[in-house]
Scaffold this motif. Structure first.
Motif, PDB file in Angstrom:
ATOM      1  N   VAL A 120      47.385  27.564  60.701  1.00  0.00           N
ATOM      2  CA  VAL A 120      46.461  27.391  59.909  1.00  0.00           C
ATOM      3  C   VAL A 120      45.161  28.048  59.832  1.00  0.00           C
ATOM      4  O   VAL A 120      44.064  27.980  59.239  1.00  0.00           O
ATOM      5  N   GLY A 180      37.278  10.607  69.352  1.00  0.00           N
ATOM      6  CA  GLY A 180      38.264  11.586  68.266  1.00  0.00           C
ATOM      7  C   GLY A 180      39.157  12.454  68.759  1.00  0.00           C
ATOM      8  O   GLY A 180      38.988  12.869  69.887  1.00  0.00           O
ATOM      9  N   ALA A 184      39.085  19.345  68.510  1.00  0.00           N
ATOM     10  CA  ALA A 184      38.263  19.546  69.488  1.00  0.00           C
ATOM     11  C   ALA A 184      38.161  18.362  70.609  1.00  0.00           C
ATOM     12  O   ALA A 184      38.331  18.668  71.819  1.00  0.00           O
ATOM     13  N   GLU A 203      40.254   6.782  69.275  1.00  0.00           N
ATOM     14  CA  GLU A 203      40.459   7.256  67.671  1.00  0.00           C
ATOM     15  C   GLU A 203      40.287   5.826  66.685  1.00  0.00           C
ATOM     16  O   GLU A 203      40.697   5.090  66.981  1.00  0.00           O
ATOM     17  N   ALA A 204      39.477   6.324  65.773  1.00  0.00           N
ATOM     18  CA  ALA A 204      39.273   5.306  64.810  1.00  0.00           C
ATOM     19  C   ALA A 204      40.627   4.915  64.150  1.00  0.00           C
ATOM     20  O   ALA A 204      40.772   3.899  63.674  1.00  0.00           O
ATOM     21  N   GLY A 210      43.406  13.647  64.087  1.00  0.00           N
ATOM     22  CA  GLY A 210      42.387  14.137  63.417  1.00  0.00           C
ATOM     23  C   GLY A 210      42.938  14.491  61.948  1.00  0.00           C
ATOM     24  O   GLY A 210      44.010  14.374  61.616  1.00  0.00           O
ATOM     25  N   VAL A 211      42.238  15.593  61.472  1.00  0.00           N
ATOM     26  CA  VAL A 211      42.558  16.301  60.029  1.00  0.00           C
ATOM     27  C   VAL A 211      43.785  16.948  60.088  1.00  0.00           C
ATOM     28  O   VAL A 211      44.419  16.802  59.319  1.00  0.00           O
ATOM     29  N   ARG A 220      52.188  22.441  55.044  1.00  0.00           N
ATOM     30  CA  ARG A 220      51.546  23.337  55.822  1.00  0.00           C
ATOM     31  C   ARG A 220      51.645  23.517  57.189  1.00  0.00           C
ATOM     32  O   ARG A 220      51.526  24.091  57.878  1.00  0.00           O
ATOM     33  N   VAL A 246      34.293   4.015  67.976  1.00  0.00           N
ATOM     34  CA  VAL A 246      33.099   4.245  68.745  1.00  0.00           C
ATOM     35  C   VAL A 246      31.814   4.170  68.093  1.00  0.00           C
ATOM     36  O   VAL A 246      31.727   4.826  66.850  1.00  0.00           O
ATOM     37  N   SER A 268      33.902  13.830  66.774  1.00  0.00           N
ATOM     38  CA  SER A 268      34.251  13.153  65.569  1.00  0.00           C
ATOM     39  C   SER A 268      34.266  13.609  64.399  1.00  0.00           C
ATOM     40  O   SER A 268      34.724  12.785  63.397  1.00  0.00           O
ATOM     41  N   ASP A 328      44.795  21.905  49.256  1.00  0.00           N
ATOM     42  CA  ASP A 328      45.978  20.837  49.860  1.00  0.00           C
ATOM     43  C   ASP A 328      45.953  19.787  48.764  1.00  0.00           C
ATOM     44  O   ASP A 328      46.995  19.122  48.653  1.00  0.00           O
ATOM     45  N   ASP A 467      33.560  19.997  64.408  1.00  0.00           N
ATOM     46  CA  ASP A 467      32.951  19.661  63.067  1.00  0.00           C
ATOM     47  C   ASP A 467      31.573  19.072  63.004  1.00  0.00           C
ATOM     48  O   ASP A 467      30.660  19.076  62.447  1.00  0.00           O
ATOM     49  N   ALA A 473      34.265  23.074  59.600  1.00  0.00           N
ATOM     50  CA  ALA A 473      34.544  24.385  60.032  1.00  0.00           C
ATOM     51  C   ALA A 473      36.236  24.731  60.250  1.00  0.00           C
ATOM     52  O   ALA A 473      36.744  24.469  59.078  1.00  0.00           O
ATOM     53  N   VAL A 475      40.038  24.770  62.676  1.00  0.00           N
ATOM     54  CA  VAL A 475      40.669  24.094  63.906  1.00  0.00           C
ATOM     55  C   VAL A 475      40.477  24.865  65.144  1.00  0.00           C
ATOM     56  O   VAL A 475      39.967  24.431  66.035  1.00  0.00           O
TER      57      VAL A 475
HETATM   58  C1  FAD Z   1      42.402  18.956  53.875  1.00  0.00           C
HETATM   59  C2  FAD Z   1      41.811  20.023  54.883  1.00  0.00           C
HETATM   60  C3  FAD Z   1      42.282  21.151  55.357  1.00  0.00           C
HETATM   61  C4  FAD Z   1      41.964  21.851  56.232  1.00  0.00           C
HETATM   62  N1  FAD Z   1      42.358  23.072  56.377  1.00  0.00           N
HETATM   63  C5  FAD Z   1      42.334  24.105  57.460  1.00  0.00           C
HETATM   64  C6  FAD Z   1      42.915  25.076  57.638  1.00  0.00           C
HETATM   65  O1  FAD Z   1      43.849  25.452  56.756  1.00  0.00           O
HETATM   66  N2  FAD Z   1      42.434  26.072  58.663  1.00  0.00           N
HETATM   67  C7  FAD Z   1      41.706  25.472  59.609  1.00  0.00           C
HETATM   68  O2  FAD Z   1      41.414  26.250  60.588  1.00  0.00           O
HETATM   69  N3  FAD Z   1      40.843  24.553  59.212  1.00  0.00           N
HETATM   70  C8  FAD Z   1      41.123  23.798  58.147  1.00  0.00           C
HETATM   71  N4  FAD Z   1      40.586  22.577  57.864  1.00  0.00           N
HETATM   72  C9  FAD Z   1      39.288  22.051  58.736  1.00  0.00           C
HETATM   73  C10 FAD Z   1      39.690  21.540  60.073  1.00  0.00           C
HETATM   74  O3  FAD Z   1      40.832  20.831  59.981  1.00  0.00           O
HETATM   75  C11 FAD Z   1      38.608  20.992  60.939  1.00  0.00           C
HETATM   76  O4  FAD Z   1      37.665  22.026  61.134  1.00  0.00           O
HETATM   77  C12 FAD Z   1      39.138  20.316  62.109  1.00  0.00           C
HETATM   78  O5  FAD Z   1      39.989  19.556  61.996  1.00  0.00           O
HETATM   79  C13 FAD Z   1      37.645  19.709  62.944  1.00  0.00           C
HETATM   80  O6  FAD Z   1      38.001  19.286  64.232  1.00  0.00           O
HETATM   81  P1  FAD Z   1      37.572  18.208  64.826  1.00  0.00           P
HETATM   82  O7  FAD Z   1      38.217  17.715  66.235  1.00  0.00           O
HETATM   83  O8  FAD Z   1      36.188  18.599  65.068  1.00  0.00           O
HETATM   84  O9  FAD Z   1      37.406  17.052  63.751  1.00  0.00           O
HETATM   85  P2  FAD Z   1      38.707  16.147  63.177  1.00  0.00           P
HETATM   86  O10 FAD Z   1      39.817  16.994  62.956  1.00  0.00           O
HETATM   87  O11 FAD Z   1      37.916  15.732  61.962  1.00  0.00           O
HETATM   88  O12 FAD Z   1      38.964  14.807  63.991  1.00  0.00           O
HETATM   89  C14 FAD Z   1      37.996  13.913  64.502  1.00  0.00           C
HETATM   90  C15 FAD Z   1      38.557  12.492  64.655  1.00  0.00           C
HETATM   91  O13 FAD Z   1      37.574  11.752  65.159  1.00  0.00           O
HETATM   92  C16 FAD Z   1      37.717  10.311  64.538  1.00  0.00           C
HETATM   93  N5  FAD Z   1      36.351   9.659  64.718  1.00  0.00           N
HETATM   94  C17 FAD Z   1      35.305   9.868  63.876  1.00  0.00           C
HETATM   95  N6  FAD Z   1      34.439   9.024  64.324  1.00  0.00           N
HETATM   96  C18 FAD Z   1      35.011   8.246  65.143  1.00  0.00           C
HETATM   97  C19 FAD Z   1      34.467   7.121  66.016  1.00  0.00           C
HETATM   98  N7  FAD Z   1      33.046   6.732  65.672  1.00  0.00           N
HETATM   99  N8  FAD Z   1      35.167   6.556  66.737  1.00  0.00           N
HETATM  100  C20 FAD Z   1      36.563   6.976  67.075  1.00  0.00           C
HETATM  101  N9  FAD Z   1      37.013   7.957  66.301  1.00  0.00           N
HETATM  102  C21 FAD Z   1      36.321   8.787  65.307  1.00  0.00           C
HETATM  103  C22 FAD Z   1      38.360  10.558  63.411  1.00  0.00           C
HETATM  104  O14 FAD Z   1      39.115   9.525  62.773  1.00  0.00           O
HETATM  105  C23 FAD Z   1      39.363  11.935  63.583  1.00  0.00           C
HETATM  106  O15 FAD Z   1      40.600  11.630  63.774  1.00  0.00           O
HETATM  107  C24 FAD Z   1      40.822  21.478  56.877  1.00  0.00           C
HETATM  108  C25 FAD Z   1      40.246  20.531  56.684  1.00  0.00           C
HETATM  109  C26 FAD Z   1      40.582  19.498  55.780  1.00  0.00           C
HETATM  110  C27 FAD Z   1      39.894  18.121  55.767  1.00  0.00           C
END
Ligand code: FAD
Length: 496
Positions: A120, A180, A184, A203-204, A210-211, A220, A246, A268, A328, A467, A473, A475
């Motif tokens: 990805v 989360g 990250a 995790e919520a 996560g994503v 994919r 949280v 998160s 997607d 994010d 941003a 992965v």
């Molecule tokens: C549909 C889609 C396609 C994408 N495609 C790509 C790609 O091809 N390549 C790429 O590099 N990036 C892609 N991205 C972006 C990438 O997925 C994100 O930048 C990345 O997942 C961010 O990681 P993160 O750990 O910060 O947050 P996330 O992956 O958003 O995970 C955050 C987690 O925290 C949990 N959470 C939130 N609030 C709370 C709370 N208060 N208490 C407990 N848990 C909580 C959420 O449920 C979630 O599971 C895509 C994003 C989307 C939405």
């Protein structure tokens, strides 16, 4: 579709190149003459009807040929343009030599999840954009396919059935909470657990990832790949508590003061969808891409035989946006049986932020791109169901703050698009709940947590990354942020 785990014997053409390599006779010219290896993919007509992974991965022969294209540059510009600084020539040289386990070991020094990133990461704007091969052949498309090779090395291990569990230092008796379970949070948890700390991820949702689990579709990023990384974390002793919000179930202060955590990492994400703010967005048949994709992926609505999760079935769908999320959603809609899927984007293909490969795959699958167009209102019938969308045509003006040419509406160009559902995929921002219930955390005007260069927030012992800090941003950037904050927490706890 998985390739066999046993090694294939190199063919005569690879053997010839390898002999030259072994004798130190493989010239730059030889390397540049090797044709770029195409990624085998599922047939577009077949894949419209299934959720299986589209890109099938290199054969061993292809991987070694592609690896031999790498010039092994001394200055390695690719390393500087990788957000986590992977030793790219190093892992590629191991593939060329047929030493796949060693290749993976090089990758894992900098990147905990190569099977995910190999699939990805937007390599075409990162490591591959500065590749000397691409520059020498005057075409970015001809750069060494670094991402595909990363995927190849990681998949060899996966197909062997082995699960590599990183070593963990003796227990420190200190507990760290991770909010989360996206890239990250997972990356932070891994580095904290390695240091011997007891890590709990909150995790919520009911499933971690996560994503990578709820947003990016199976075709994919197969979910068992993310599942393996999570399994490895659990075997390292990381506890994962799902259905735990949280900010609602517990505040950050509770985690630190009542529950005995010595530090908290917040990862998160940016899960709050933006809408267009136009008339008709409340009609039945209008969704955020997040909701649509979550129903399909996390709630498995696509798996009609085994899940009864409702998902809106439409004949003619419009997806608004031009990023990966829009691609997607559009490609999922195709697989859910929509007869026509329009991708409506107010700039042109050149300005689209989606990965080039995703755009090509969407087009092959029949998604119809409508550029220089944007809706002004969504129309409905007396039962409040979508019946169409009024759009305006656009031209391109001067570049805006993002550096892309800005869309300018053409007066009087209103026209109708005949659709019965609309998916809005114009971006995400951070969910306000966690921050509203923890006002000690300083946030930017856009609602992102502000951190210093160590990943620390304005609240004592609380770090953040991914994010929630960067805005929507990637992965790899989220993983990098998780690792940086984990290193800071490890330092903090070592000093006490
Ligand atoms: C549909 C889609 C396609 C994408 N495609 C790509 C790609 O091809 N390549 C790429 O590099 N990036 C892609 N991205 C972006 C990438 O997925 C994100 O930048 C990345 O997942 C961010 O990681 P993160 O750990 O910060 O947050 P996330 O992956 O958003 O995970 C955050 C987690 O925290 C949990 N959470 C939130 N609030 C709370 C709370 N208060 N208490 C407990 N848990 C909580 C959420 O449920 C979630 O599971 C895509 C994003 C989307 C939405």
């Amino acid at each position: 579709m998985n390739r066999p785990a046993e090694f294939e014997a190199p063919t005569a053409s690879v053997r010839g190149l390898l002999e030259k390599l072994g004798e130190g006779r493989l010239s730059v010219r030889d390397r540049l003459a090797i044709p770029p290896q195409e990624m085998p993919a599922q047939d577009p007509a077949a894949r419209r009807g299934n959720m299986d992974e589209v890109a099938l991965g290199y054969s061993e022969e292809q991987a070694r040929l592609e690896a031999l294209r790498c010039l092994q540059c001394k200055n390695a510009p690719c390393i500087a343009s990788c957000p986590v600084g992977i030793d790219i020539p190093g892992f590629i040289a191991e593939i060329a030599a047929g030493r796949y386990a060693e290749s993976l070991a090089v990758l894992k020094k900098s990147n905990l999840f190569p099977a995910i990133c190999g699939r990805v990461c937007p390599q075409e704007v990162q490591c591959q954009a500065t590749c000397t091969v691409g520059k020498s052949l005057k075409s970015l498309d001809k750069a060494v396919s670094i991402g595909r090779l990363e995927r190849f090395a990681a998949d060899r291990e996966r197909e062997s059935g082995r699960l590599e569990v990183p070593a963990v230092k003796p227990a420190t008796g200190k507990r760290v909470a991770v909010v989360g379970s996206g890239p990250a949070g997972l990356a932070a948890a891994a580095d904290l657990a390695k240091e011997g700390h007891a890590v709990t991820i909150f995790e919520a949702f009911h499933k971690p990832g996560g994503v990578m689990i709820y947003g990016i579709p199976e075709f994919r990023l197969p979910k068992d790949i993310v599942g393996r990384e999570i399994e490895a974390l659990e075997q390292m002793g990381v506890e994962i508590r799902t259905n735990f919000l949280v900010g609602r179930t517990r505040s950050l202060k509770d985690l630190l003061d009542r529950d005995g955590f010595a530090a908290v990492f917040i990862g998160s994400g940016a899960g709050l969808p933006k809408f267009m703010d136009i008339p008709g967005e409340n009609l039945i048949g209008v969704f955020s891409a997040n909701e649509y994709l979550t129903r399909s992926n996390l709630m498995r609505a696509y798996d009609l035989q085994h899940a009864d999760t409702p998902i809106f079935k439409a004949k003619r769908m419009a997806v608004l946006g031009g990023g990966n999320v829009a691609m997607d959603a559009a490609r999922t809609a195709v697989r859910m049986g929509a007869e026509k899927v329009f991708l409506v984007y107010r700039r042109t293909e050149r300005e689209m932020p989606a990965r080039v490969e995703e755009v090509a795959h969407a087009r092959e699958e029949g998604v119809v791109f409508r550029f220089l167009e944007s809706p002004t209102r969504i129309l409905g019938d007396e039962r409040k169901r979508v019946t169409g969308m009024e759009c305006l045509s656009y031209t391109l003006g001067d570049p805006d703050a993002s550096g892309r040419r800005s869309p300018v509406a053409v007066p009087g160009s209103e026209h109708l698009l005949d659709v019965d559902a609309v998916i809005v995929a114009i971006g995400n921002e951070s969910h306000p709940l966690l921050l509203q219930t923890n006002p000690e955390i300083a946030v930017s005007r856009r609602g992102n947590i502000i951190t210093d260069e160590t990943g620390k927030t304005s609240m004592d012992r609380v770090y953040a990354g991914g994010d929630i800090v960067l805005g929507a941003a990637t992965v790899i950037l989220a993983m990098g942020e998780g690792r940086r904050a984990a290193a800071s927490i490890n330092r903090l706890l070592a000093e006490e």
